[in-house]
Design an enzyme around this catalytic site. Structure first.
Site: not given
Lengths: 129, 507
Positions: B371-373, B346
């Site tokens: 950071s895909r979050v 992620d």
């Protein structure tokens, strides 16, 4: 020609099983030996015959039973074991004093019933104390 | 003493159940390089543990190749003692490891055996068994990542935030500080007050034993070993141990995750894990694919990393965060293994050698890192303060070429360049010095609200230290403590912070 053990064994079995007489079977064996020599695969011969044994065993349904005991089996015990074996099975007997007592029965080298005393001692000593 | 031994033996003999049964057996037909070929065992299952009876003892093996007439197995012990003709039996079980709280502070092998010389890990009957290979939690058992995992590194916590339950890859060339980021993350966990402290699991795959020993010593010195578990498969161990180590670490992490706790597992590094699996697959004569890796090299890592998750409240609310590390060659992130793992995780933290040698440490390339979050894993204070940091740095990067001609540019550009230099300098951080997030907030607030603009970049580290010291000593209860507790930057706190920063900078 690079052939593996299985291919030699299958080819020989099919040729031998379609042979009409004993002399034909003998000729198949001779041809196999010549072929193995020509391909310089003499080292594989033992494994080839072992593989042939297994294929024939599978096709005919005849099992190879190996009975290992620590000493010569008594007549009564031998009779008891034979009553569990089919008449078409091939029985091989071995004496191995390392078993201490009891009997180890091997079926086609695929199943084993190990009733030897040596194994029981080994299992007890492996138990967590 | 001998009386005790006799009693124990008597007990063992008394409890022994004499059950003979017809067992399926096989025979070893080939053995070499840690791989055995077994004839027979027609009904063996994939990944089943087998027991090879050698002349000396019993050795476990893992059935990997199920062929028509034979089984290819990976020896899990000393493969030199295995001979052709040895009998092999099925155990009807999968590979598992003993897990429990007693593992904390211990160094174990991928089979759970202690390596630190402190004696057995578990008293009898006090452990649970967890399978090394396990299904990942289903979609319904998960919930979105919403709690931050603070690494203590300003660059990461502000611009590449990691959440609990996320998978964030740390990627870079050798000697760029990948392990340093992981160690700082572990050390920072006990500085992150008012947040559930996660259990840390460090999986060392194929590393030098001296390096592993140094890591353990570092964690001990910082008081981090108490909540850390080390799974060690050093360079001198077999490929089987390198292959199994990440799964063992993951199984340990899952134990804590399933009990509602948070855990972080660091795989250092998965490139060596891929090499070990390639070696095993080639020895098993599986067809090689690209770069001689087997066709299921992606699945090797995807099934490992998918087990990192944030569980829903119904399932206990625990989380397992994964920080895999991958080593690139000459900065090539487009190679096979790095691209595989980038597509699974992620987000990634990309470390560059060039930045490292320029003195920018941690050498994080913020442009290529993601950071895909994102901000869902940040406190509201950090989200507010650090929101524009990425943009400022991106603008600075575009203008970097003009630094040489600073006298020929307009004032706005000069200001932006100066700002970028200040930010770059302020984000530098020495090794083994993780900063709690409330201190980071103070530094970032000062930096992004132009308080450091008139300060020489060489004086910045000293000013930062002075600022933190000042706020900690004089304004702890009114600024630090509320920030630490709530993670929210209220107007009152902001006003007090402005005053405090102005005083320090003015001096």
């Amino acid at each position: 020609m690079n052939c593996n053990i299985k291919i030699y064994a299958i080819a020989f079995c099919e040729a031998a099983m379609s042979a009409k007489s004993k002399s034909d079977v003998d000729r198949c064996i001779k041809n196999l030996l010549v072929l193995v020599e020509a391909n310089r695969d003499q080292k594989k011969l033992k494994d080839i015959f072992s593989s042939v044994e297994k294929i024939i065993s599978r096709k005919t349904g005849h099992r190879k039973i190996t009975i290992e005991s620590a000493r010569q089996l008594s007549h009564a015990n031998e009779k008891r074991i034979k009553s569990l074996i089919k008449p078409t099975d091939r029985v091989e007997k071995k004496i191995d004093s390392r078993l201490i007592a009891g009997v180890k029965i091997n079926i086609d080298d695929e199943f084993q019933l190990d009733g030897s005393f040596a194994t029981k001692i080994k299992n007890i000593l492996n138990l967590p104390c | 003493m001998s009386y005790e031994i006799i009693e124990k033996l008597k007990q063992a003999i008394g409890q022994y159940e004499d059950t003979e049964k017809l067992e399926e057996i096989g025979r070893v037909i080939e053995s070499g390089d840690g791989i055995v070929k077994i004839y027979g065992l027609k009904n063996v299952k994939s990944q089943e543990v087998l027991s090879i009876e050698t002349a000396e003892n019993k050795i476990d093996a893992l059935a990997l190749n199920l062929e028509e007439d034979s089984v290819g197995a990976l020896v899990l012990g000393d493969h030199i003692t295995v001979r052709s003709g040895d009998i092999v039996r099925r155990t009807n079980r999968l590979l598992s490891i003993d897990v429990g709280k007693s593992l904390l502070g211990r160094v174990v092998s991928p089979f759970g055996r202690p390596l630190d010389g402190k004696g057995p890990v578990f008293a009898e009957g006090k452990s649970t068994q967890y399978f090394l290979e396990n299904d990942a939690p289903s979609v319904l058992d998960r919930e979105p990542v919403n709690t931050p995992l603070h690494t203590g590194i300003k660059t990461i916590d502000s611009m590449i935030p990691i959440g609990r339950g996320q998978r964030e890859l740390i990627i870079g060339d050798r000697q760029t500080g990948k392990t340093a980021i992981a160690i700082d993350t572990i050390i920072n966990q006990h500085l992150d007050a008012y947040r559930k402290m996660p259990i840390c699991i460090y999986v060392a795959i194929g590393q030098k034993e001296s390096k592993i020993a140094k890591t353990i010593e570092t964690l001990k010195n910082f008081g981090a070993l108490e909540y850390t578990i080390i799974v060690s498969a050093p360079a001198s161990s077999s490929a089987a141990l390198w292959y199994l180590a990440p799964y063992a670490g993951c199984a340990i992490g899952e134990y804590f995750r399933d009990r509602g706790e948070d855990a972080v597992v660091i795989y250092d590094d998965l490139s060596k894990h891929a090499w070990a699996y390639r070696q095993i697959s080639l020895l098993l004569r599986r067809p090689p694919g690209r770069e001689a890796y087997p066709g299921d090299i992606f699945y090797l890592h995807s099934r490992l990393l998918e087990r990192a998750a944030k569980l829903s409240k119904e399932k206990g609310g625990g989380s397992l965060t994964a920080l895999p590390i991958v080593e690139t060659q000459l900065g090539d992130v487009t190679a096979y293994i790095p691209t595989n793992i980038i597509s699974i995780t992620d987000g990634q933290i990309y470390l560059e050698s060039d930045l490292f040698y320029q003195g920018i440490r941690p050498a994080v390339n913020v442009g290529l890192s993601v950071s895909r979050v994102g901000s869902k894993a940040q406190t509201s204070a950090m989200k507010r303060i650090a929101g524009k940091l990425r943009l400022e740095l991106a603008q600075f990067r575009e203008l970097q070429a003009f630094i040489q001609f600073a006298s020929d540019v307009d004032d706005t550009t000069k200001k932006k360049i100066k700002r970028g230099q200040v930010i770059t300098e302020a984000l530098k951080q020495p090794d083994l010095s993780p900063m709690p997030f409330e201190k980071q907030l103070i530094i970032l607030y000062a930096m992004l609200n132009n308080y450091f603009d008139d300060i020489d970049t060489l004086e910045l580290p000293a000013i930062q230290a002075k600022l933190i010291e000042n706020v900690e000593k004089l304004h702890n209860m009114e600024i630090m403590e509320p920030l630490r507790k709530t993670g929210i930057l209220t107007k009152e706190i902001e006003e007090k912070l402005k005053i405090a920063i102005t005083k320090v900078v003015a001096k």
